[in-house]
Design an enzyme around this catalytic site. Structure first.
Site, PDB file in Angstrom:
ATOM      1  N   HIS A 186       0.870  -1.796   0.153  1.00  0.00           N
ATOM      2  CA  HIS A 186       0.401   0.207  -0.138  1.00  0.00           C
ATOM      3  C   HIS A 186       0.888   1.323  -0.024  1.00  0.00           C
ATOM      4  O   HIS A 186       0.872   2.099   1.134  1.00  0.00           O
ATOM      5  CB  HIS A 186      -1.126   0.227   1.250  1.00  0.00           C
ATOM      6  CG  HIS A 186      -2.114  -1.089   1.460  1.00  0.00           C
ATOM      7  ND1 HIS A 186      -0.779  -2.677   1.538  1.00  0.00           N
ATOM      8  CD2 HIS A 186      -3.012  -1.014   0.958  1.00  0.00           C
ATOM      9  CE1 HIS A 186      -2.199  -3.517   1.819  1.00  0.00           C
ATOM     10  NE2 HIS A 186      -3.217  -2.605   1.788  1.00  0.00           N
ATOM     11  N   HIS A 242      -3.807   3.436  -3.639  1.00  0.00           N
ATOM     12  CA  HIS A 242      -4.372   2.512  -2.573  1.00  0.00           C
ATOM     13  C   HIS A 242      -3.640   1.529  -1.771  1.00  0.00           C
ATOM     14  O   HIS A 242      -2.612   1.008  -1.079  1.00  0.00           O
ATOM     15  CB  HIS A 242      -5.650   2.244  -1.988  1.00  0.00           C
ATOM     16  CG  HIS A 242      -6.364   1.478  -0.822  1.00  0.00           C
ATOM     17  ND1 HIS A 242      -6.231   2.063   0.227  1.00  0.00           N
ATOM     18  CD2 HIS A 242      -6.050   0.285  -0.048  1.00  0.00           C
ATOM     19  CE1 HIS A 242      -5.887   1.279   1.299  1.00  0.00           C
ATOM     20  NE2 HIS A 242      -6.126   0.312   1.156  1.00  0.00           N
ATOM     21  N   GLU A 288     -18.012  -3.231  24.827  1.00  0.00           N
ATOM     22  CA  GLU A 288     -17.182  -5.016  24.818  1.00  0.00           C
ATOM     23  C   GLU A 288     -15.624  -4.773  24.040  1.00  0.00           C
ATOM     24  O   GLU A 288     -15.082  -5.003  24.530  1.00  0.00           O
ATOM     25  CB  GLU A 288     -17.203  -5.486  24.812  1.00  0.00           C
ATOM     26  CG  GLU A 288     -18.807  -6.196  25.276  1.00  0.00           C
ATOM     27  CD  GLU A 288     -19.835  -5.293  25.373  1.00  0.00           C
ATOM     28  OE1 GLU A 288     -19.668  -4.603  23.744  1.00  0.00           O
ATOM     29  OE2 GLU A 288     -20.969  -5.809  25.740  1.00  0.00           O
TER      30      GLU A 288
END
Lengths: 663, 663
Positions: A30, A261, A406
């Site tokens: 990337h 990207h 959580e």
């Protein structure tokens, strides 16, 4: 003492060149993000980040987390350019090749200076929150002289879009973690295209609504970047810096598009980029003056570390501080006396309560622990031993009210463990490991000591029904590498498991604990932590041994009941408590063969009993053994009715064993 | 046509009384939320909600989701009071007892009118987003005459704090789902205490930043509630109504505290509440005039449904609409011809690509599908068959750019499947099932057809490394009840798996697909969906059969390579493709015994080969079989290097088999 822009530009372009060339050479990776954030990273690392490349584990260094981990060439470039021992240029040449520490995503266990393994989006930022929490706690404990550093995170749009972002920044905003700064690579590009394909959010307004300070800058203007970082430092809230950048900056034909990207730019485009950037060096070569500027940028940090070292040597808490940062328990710490007292006075309590009792001992004698719960304090029994709340007003507290978060809690605990100096534990219901499983996996992969206190571990929780009743959870966690999953049967085993968990410097533990009361099964065998063997014989056959009952947690007492009935019929039965399959698998052949002899089922029938899936229990029962469990979702009813409904009673099990023996 | 407040009050108090009494009788449950939201729910259900209790599956009904599922007595009360066939008062009396449809949390498979199973916080709201998406899509397809309804969600602080909330509202805001309204029970209380223990967020500002319309009301003032709902309806954005409420409203000594959240009030407090509320009826009795007012409130809905029925009967798309809402595939739909063409022309492609090829057929011939990806469209190969984007400007599109929101995507898909009329599928990397596992579990528990397209299913993804390489995932999902996990080996099996997945009306499917190209292993056996058997023989032993190789996905071709070498040495070897363990386990004894005969390993050695954990494979290899796999985290390198490193090559495997045979 900023360098002139003329000298900063090639420093940043060195990152761009290494990133383009390494990705091209690997033919995978990337380039877009490191090229886009090169200017921001150059300012941050050369002028703000407090670090000493020669001493990467310096306790008071700033923590830097590349949450957008796919841009790994950014951190590899920075570590190399600033003079860390690794990665070497050869390592960078071998980016993404077997054996290179320059893996596709940064791995904390491969390179010093990589503070966290990142790549699973959002978690790097959330671990940064935990690092900032640990920093403030240790600061409150040891003072500014020893602990006074910042946490910096580089995050992309993906990190900000993930749900965990909401949980993490909610926690950070609430706790006013003003020494944390997130540099957002605001480039308007995701893999699928421009961000407006999938989001219309006003990110800055959302961060402000969550208690954050927000500032923007032009991510390609060194002065503007400095201004924004200075503003962030000056504000006492955590800060988001929206760095407006162009992804793949420097690639003349591809920059600003998703094409940069996640794929190599191609040789032609790299040549064109070299033109644009005025970069004349060959691949993997950096001009000497650029190297020299990068190396010189660490002088601040080297000096700061020397000063700190002097303060440490004269500090009254020196030894204790070093012990905690080394992750060692105090030599005096022991639960042996406590465990002996449990053996002496058997009692019937839930293992979640047994955990609370153990924590009362632990928290009172081990200052390293920081506990918490995702809004289930009274149910998880996680607050014990007189510890007080960790709040924005009092960072010396050792109990975190994580809220209904959580995943954020788990990642924050990972961040604390990575930071060092503290041992984090936190609770929720076991079924909600599904909400935080990706963080549990990062605990295991990163080889860190995070302790998950997971209560309500089976249909034994009763009325809350199938959404809250684990079926596949315990077993499915057992197959995660480098994770200890422990399901203790009573007060003694629970204390033993806690002792084991605290002593694991390089792996996390999940404790699976009951809601319902359990009789004590261990009334002897003091002086040895039997649970550390993973499995052991709670009861040996009296009559001629025909059966081995292998059970865990709440089903150990059930197995004892079955064994008693079998013995009454003259059928000898061992009962083995399989507290932790992983630890049992690690025992030597002789021990394993003693507990589970490799004998044909006609001679010795193995029976597993666990109130969860039977899938995979063949591993311990052998193919022709018997597996008692639950292979469907649970139901809502009082626990006793459910154990009956699902056949987890001696009345239901013993006849099956008899059939098998007679079959 | 609102009733006077004097008549509304007892309607709301009927909810309070039933909730108090049922929880007390069960000695377990959550009275606080239903009591706090009773007034809001009374206005919503008696004046706004479009429904006909006699026809609970009416396609154009409003959808109501109680995202704060612990407050289940609220929905049970509403269904009973408005005259649904169930729950009966006897069912309510048996709240949380075995066999009662009034389970601890609302279960969609137990009661009509419960649109979604809720309890795992945040997911109800996120499923509401999916319902609202399905509604707009079907509206765009069939018009206002057939589809024109709203989605209402009641959510608590927990639902808003969970990370999935961020993903869900981001999607809803972006898609401008103006027919969705979330009624937030803004009571400042969580289990651990007041919300300020764990959050300082300005929730309204956050929702506004995310593209939502926000309005507040006094949740105990009927007129103010009406005003807020009217404002929500009038706005074309999705709306959050912050309903300021008192938790446990009516309990004089406990209201406004977390004591009312999750525990019975106690007989004395209930008596005191009856005083305060002026409620004189015995437990589980409702005064006739109150029942009458509740029943009368449904006249609007009954009439609307009759009108709709008339429109439907005259509508040109009647049959197609009914087919889609029934969840049946068109009779003409078949992949047989396509599969035959694959068998006729073998090709080497990745199974993710094979999935794209299958989707090209499916999407072109089955208008029910709505696809998407969590920002990995080009990697998951999920966009095929000429479908266009589903956007705020064009709800007729059938491809959703979900953004980097794996959990939100999965829950939205569940909501679509629950809504009916569409078949949702969506993709991400298999390793990120950890991010959405809680939603996958709800797909399975709710018995709905959600299809997960999970690519990059092993170390075969190569360079991205251990954070992206599934090890335990496939196996750990196999133990989830009511879930089909399929790992096809080539183009043919992939098409077969798609066909199976689409025909499962009552269970979800996970497709585990490769990044890397795979040779075609099925070049015969047309005319039958072999994958539907779960496992089948891809190749039968030529020489005397000594070995059965059991492999899945990318390892089937490896198994064939091993078999060829064994056969060359005169050792007969079957190769079994274990596409789906669940389906194989469902076959009759004769079929299973034919594929995997129960013979001692000395005569017939079973060997499993899967590029993931070996834990649990004993189930198919038997104890003394051989299990080839990976019991540690992966690494970053090109795929070929990794298969070699981890011993997943014929060179590494065949000698192990020979040793075992000779051992």
């Amino acid at each position: 003492m900023s360098l002139a822009t003329a000298r900063m530009v090639p420093m940043a372009n060195a990152i761009r060149a290494l990133s383009m060339d390494a990705v091209q050479s690997a033919n995978s990776g990337h380039p877009g993000m490191p090229m886009g954030m090169a200017d921001v990273a150059t300012v941050l690392w050369s002028e703000y980040l407090k670090h000493d490349p020669a001493v990467p584990d310096w306790a008071d260094r700033d923590r830097f987390v590349l949450s957008a981990g796919h841009g790994s060439m950014l951190i590899y470039s920075l570590l190399h350019l600033t003079g860390y021992a690794a990665p070497t240029m050869e390592d960078i040449r071998n980016f993404r090749q077997i054996g290179s520490p320059c893996a596709g995503h940064p791995e904390n266990f491969l390179l010093d200076g990589v503070e966290a393994t990142t790549g699973p989006l959002g978690q790097g930022l959330a671990m940064g929150v935990g690092m900032a929490m640990a920093e403030r706690h240790l600061n409150a404990t040891f003072g500014d002289e020893l602990v006074d550093h910042r946490t910096w995170v580089i995050a992309g749009d993906g990190c900000l879009m993930e749900g965990i972002n909401h949980e993490a920044i909610g926690l950070a905003g609430h706790l006013k973690l003003g020494r944390m700064t997130v540099l957002w690579d605001d480039n308007n590009i995701t893999i699928d295209g421009t961000t407006d394909l999938s989001t219309s959010e006003d990110i800055k307004a959302r961060y402000e609504a969550t208690g954050w300070h927000v500032v923007s800058c032009d991510g390609h203007d060194f002065d503007d970047i400095r201004r924004a970082i200075d503003e962030a430092i000056a504000d006492d809230r955590p800060s988001l810096i929206a760095c407006k950048t162009v992804i793949g900056k420097g690639s003349p034909n591809k920059q600003g598009t998703s094409a940069t990207h996640g794929a190599p730019l191609g040789d032609d485009e790299i040549a064109a980029a070299r033109e644009v950037l005025g970069w004349e060096s060959a691949p993997f070569e950096i001009p000497e003056d650029v190297v020299s500027d990068w190396r010189g940028s660490t002088d601040r940090g080297v000096q700061a570390r020397a000063d700190w070292r002097n303060r440490l040597e004269q500090h009254g808490d020196r030894d204790e501080f070093l012990r905690r940062m080394a992750g060692d328990l105090p030599e005096s710490f022991s639960l042996d006396g406590y465990i002996q007292s449990l053996i002496d006075e058997p009692q019937k309590v839930a293992t979640r309560k047994a955990s609370e009792m153990a924590l009362a001992e632990i928290n009172a004698n081990l200052p390293d622990t920081i506990g918490g719960s995702a809004d289930l304090t009274g149910s998880n029994n996680t607050k014990a031993g007189g510890i007080g709340p960790f709040t924005a007003d009092d960072y010396s507290g050792r109990y975190v009210y994580y809220g209904i978060r959580e995943f954020g809690m788990s990642a924050a605990m990972n961040g604390m463990a990575l930071h060092g100096g503290v041992i984090p534990y936190g609770g929720t219901f076991l079924v909600f490991t599904d909400y935080c499983r990706a963080a549990i996996r990062l605990s295991a992969l990163q080889q860190i000591r995070t302790v998950y206190v997971m209560t309500h571990d089976s249909i034994g929780l009763g009325e809350d029904g199938p959404t809250h009743q684990p079926i596949e959870h315990v077993q499915s966690l057992r197959m995660m590498p480098n994770l200890l999953v422990m399901r203790p049967a009573d007060t003694v085993e629970t204390a033993e498991c806690w002792d084991i968990a605290l002593r694991q410097k390089d792996r996390p533990t999940v404790l699976a604990l009951t809601r319902q009361g359990l009789p004590q099964v261990r009334t002897e065998m003091a002086g040895e932590n039997c649970s550390a063997r993973g499995a052991y014989r709670v009861k040996s056959a009296n009559a001629d041994r025909k059966v081995i009952l292998i059970a865990t947690g709440s089903e150990v007492s059930l197995a004892l009941e079955c064994a008693a009935r079998l013995e009454a019929d003259g059928i000898g039965a061992d009962v083995v408590s399989m507290v932790c399959t992983q630890l049992f698998d690690e025992q030597d052949d002789a021990y394993r063969a003693d507990i589970l002899p490799d004998v044909a089922p006609e001679q010795l029938l193995r029976v597993s009993i666990e109130a969860g899936t039977t899938f995979g229990w063949d591993r311990y029962t052998m193919t022709h053994g018997l597996r008692i469990g639950i292979d469907r979702f649970g139901a809502s009813a009082p626990a006793g009715d459910l154990f009956e409904k699902f056949g987890l009673t001696a009345d239901a099990i013993v006849p099956q064993i008899m059939n098998k023996l007679n079959g």
